[in-house]
Design a protein around this motif. Structure first.
Motif, short mmCIF file in Angstrom:
data_model
loop_
_atom_site.label_atom_id
_atom_site.label_comp_id
_atom_site.label_asym_id
_atom_site.label_seq_id
_atom_site.Cartn_x
_atom_site.Cartn_y
_atom_site.Cartn_z
N UNK A 30 0.74 -1.29 0.36
CA UNK A 30 -0.01 0.05 0.05
C UNK A 30 1.12 1.11 -0.05
N UNK A 31 2.12 1.16 0.74
CA UNK A 31 2.90 2.26 0.99
C UNK A 31 3.51 2.38 -0.67
N UNK A 71 0.45 4.40 8.25
CA UNK A 71 0.71 3.19 7.69
C UNK A 71 1.78 2.48 8.16
N UNK A 72 1.54 1.24 8.83
CA UNK A 72 2.21 0.46 9.72
C UNK A 72 3.59 0.12 9.28
N UNK A 73 3.67 0.00 7.87
CA UNK A 73 5.03 0.02 7.20
C UNK A 73 5.92 1.13 7.42
N UNK A 74 5.45 2.09 6.95
CA UNK A 74 6.08 3.30 6.99
C UNK A 74 6.49 3.81 8.49
N UNK A 81 13.02 5.16 5.08
CA UNK A 81 11.78 5.58 3.90
C UNK A 81 11.96 7.15 3.81
N UNK A 82 11.84 8.05 4.91
CA UNK A 82 11.66 9.49 4.75
C UNK A 82 13.06 10.01 4.06
#
Length: 150
Positions: A30-31, A71-74, A81-82
């Motif tokens: 989803x991310x 988002x749990x993965x983020x 990721x950032x």
């Protein structure tokens, strides 16, 4: 500018590579899907070569302000990721500037514009380890390779 047929082909390839990079992690998928969609939408707004609806813009804003931070993965991998988000934006901005330069500038811009793809192997690394990162990296570079001027 891509044709509608090219966009559909890229969309299918994007979905396949996302599915493989994320394995069985739906939050990662989803991310990634949203980051890729937003990258395309923002580029369309910048280039003004495709119509972008008000709804598309509002959906992008909603994801950036609500969906992404929840988002749990983020959330689990935010630092990694950032930093990629910063790099993606910086490279995209440079590509837009350098595509107006001389031939060498345009070559660099041609490569930098797809820096957003680099997040896909990173997600593969986070979900499935270093060997999957290498595999996805090669696949994404092959799938989305474009001739100069495209």
């Amino acid at each position: 500018m891509t044709t509608q047929q090219e966009r559909e082909t890229y969309q299918k390839a994007t979905q396949l590579i996302i599915d493989e990079a994320c394995g069985d992690n739906p939050a990662a998928a989803h991310y990634l899907w949203n980051i890729m969609w937003i990258s395309r939408t923002i580029d369309d707004v910048y280039d003004q070569d495709q119509e972008v609806s008000r709804e598309d813009i509002l959906d992008a804003v909603e994801y950036l302000l609500v969906g992404l931070p929840s988002n749990p993965f983020f959330k689990a991998h935010r630092d990694i990721l950032e930093s990629q988000h910063f790099s993606m934006y910086n490279a995209w901005s440079a590509a837009n500037l350098w595509e107006k330069g001389d031939e060498t500038d345009q070559i660099y811009g041609h490569v930098w514009r797809d820096t957003h793809h680099e997040i896909v192997p990173i997600v593969a690394m986070l979900t499935q380890g270093p060997s999957k990162m290498k595999e996805i990296s090669l696949k994404i570079r092959t799938l989305f390779k474009k001739q100069l001027g495209e």
